[in-house]
Design a protein around this motif. Structure first.
Motif, PDB file in Angstrom:
ATOM      1  N   CYS A 151       0.946  -1.344  -0.214  1.00 49.41           N
ATOM      2  CA  CYS A 151       0.299  -0.138   0.070  1.00 49.41           C
ATOM      3  C   CYS A 151       0.874   1.667   0.306  1.00 49.41           C
ATOM      4  N   ALA A 152       2.047   1.210   0.569  1.00 49.05           N
ATOM      5  CA  ALA A 152       3.595   2.055   0.973  1.00 49.05           C
ATOM      6  C   ALA A 152       4.019   2.499  -0.614  1.00 49.05           C
ATOM      7  N   LEU A 153       3.520   1.391  -1.237  1.00 46.81           N
ATOM      8  CA  LEU A 153       5.282   1.272  -2.143  1.00 46.81           C
ATOM      9  C   LEU A 153       4.230   1.859  -3.400  1.00 46.81           C
ATOM     10  N   VAL A 154       2.817   1.853  -3.513  1.00 43.25           N
ATOM     11  CA  VAL A 154       2.037   2.153  -4.756  1.00 43.25           C
ATOM     12  C   VAL A 154       2.268   3.484  -4.863  1.00 43.25           C
ATOM     13  N   ILE A 155       1.980   3.972  -4.469  1.00 45.45           N
ATOM     14  CA  ILE A 155       2.244   4.887  -4.163  1.00 45.45           C
ATOM     15  C   ILE A 155       3.425   6.611  -4.231  1.00 45.45           C
TER      16      ILE A 155
END
Ligand SMILES: Nc1ncnc2c1ncn2[C@@H]1O[C@H](COP(=O)(O)OP(=O)(O)OP(=O)(O)O)[C@@H](O)[C@H]1O
Length: 248
Positions: A151-155
């Motif tokens: 969830c953090a990496l996708v941004i």
């Protein structure tokens, strides 16, 4: 230019000066200062209760500070210009239990204007491709952590702050995650990773050793070993603590 960096990414990604934080009426951080370079992995190490999470909360702007300053990418921590540029993965995986892995990451992706295929890429990057359709409620602790990380990496944050991301993970996944962290830094992202596992410290460009609310070292792993005359970082940390105890 690396994909995670922008023209406005300064060489110093995080600047902390004389930071003092009290919690429950007690001092938790006692005037700590440091500079964290853009495009690096910094390990934040220290025993339980030394103030690691508190320091991280100050960086992401969720901690009330008594005095001192914290600047991230040239802006005061937690301010609006940083909202899409800084990601924080907390110790407790913050995902929706009633959604699948894929739906969790796709939700974050949508919030930040990313596509479903980018969500799938992030899921693959954390080794969760085979579990993408599982409900988050049914995942193991390590799988929940990895979903949170996706969830953090996708941004594609410029600054990624991770609080003990490898707790409860098996050695193979830990190794893979550290490879991911190194790749992200190579692409220009700045990572601050807390851990109390010393064998992970050698994967960092720089180490902050926190003890009782103060940094007792802010150095590269190699220089830390050299300055303490020790062969490994666990021994280096112990050496520093003993020196401090002798001086007091
Ligand atoms: N909400 C709170 N109210 C009062 N004191 C708190 C609160 N949260 C943390 N503390 C205290 O602040 C100190 C630092 O806590 P912090 O969570 O930052 O440590 P840590 O190094 O992250 O520990 P751990 O490795 O166990 O997660 C501890 O003494 C803790 O008891």
């Amino acid at each position: 230019m690396p994909p995670n960096a922008t023209a406005s990414t300064p060489a110093t990604a995080i600047a902390v000066d004389d930071l003092v934080v009290h919690r429950g009426g007690q001092p938790v951080l006692n005037s700590v200062s440091t500079r964290i370079a853009a495009g690096s992995v910094t390990g934040l190490l220290g025993p339980s209760g030394s103030g690691k999470t508190t320091f991280i909360r100050a960086i992401v702007g969720t901690q009330k500070v008594r005095s001192g300053t914290v600047e991230v990418l040239g802006h005061p921590a937690g301010t609006k210009p940083l909202r899409r540029r800084v990601a924080y993965v907390t110790q407790d995986a913050s995902i929706y239990p009633d959604l699948s892995v894929k739906a969790n990451v796709a939700y974050f992706a949508a919030l930040y204007g990313r596509s479903r295929s980018e969500a799938m890429t992030a899921i693959e990057r954390v080794g969760m491709g085979d579990h993408a359709h599982k409900l988050a409620a049914n995942l193991s602790g390590g799988q929940k952590t990895r979903t949170s990380l996706a969830c953090a990496l996708v941004i594609e944050p410029e600054v990624l702050v991770l609080d003990e991301p490898t707790v409860g993970l098996d050695p193979v996944i830990r190794e893979e995650l550290w490879d991911q962290f190194r790749t992200l830094a190579k692409q220009g992202a700045t990572l601050l990773v807390s851990s109390h596992v010393m064998d992970e410290a050698d994967r960092c460009d720089r180490l902050l050793l926190l003890r009782e609310g103060r940094f007792i070292a802010d150095d590269t792993p190699a220089d830390l070993r050299a300055s303490t005359g020790t062969a490994n970082l666990e021994a280096a940390f112990l050496h520093l603590i003993r020196e401090l105890e002798k001086a007091n």
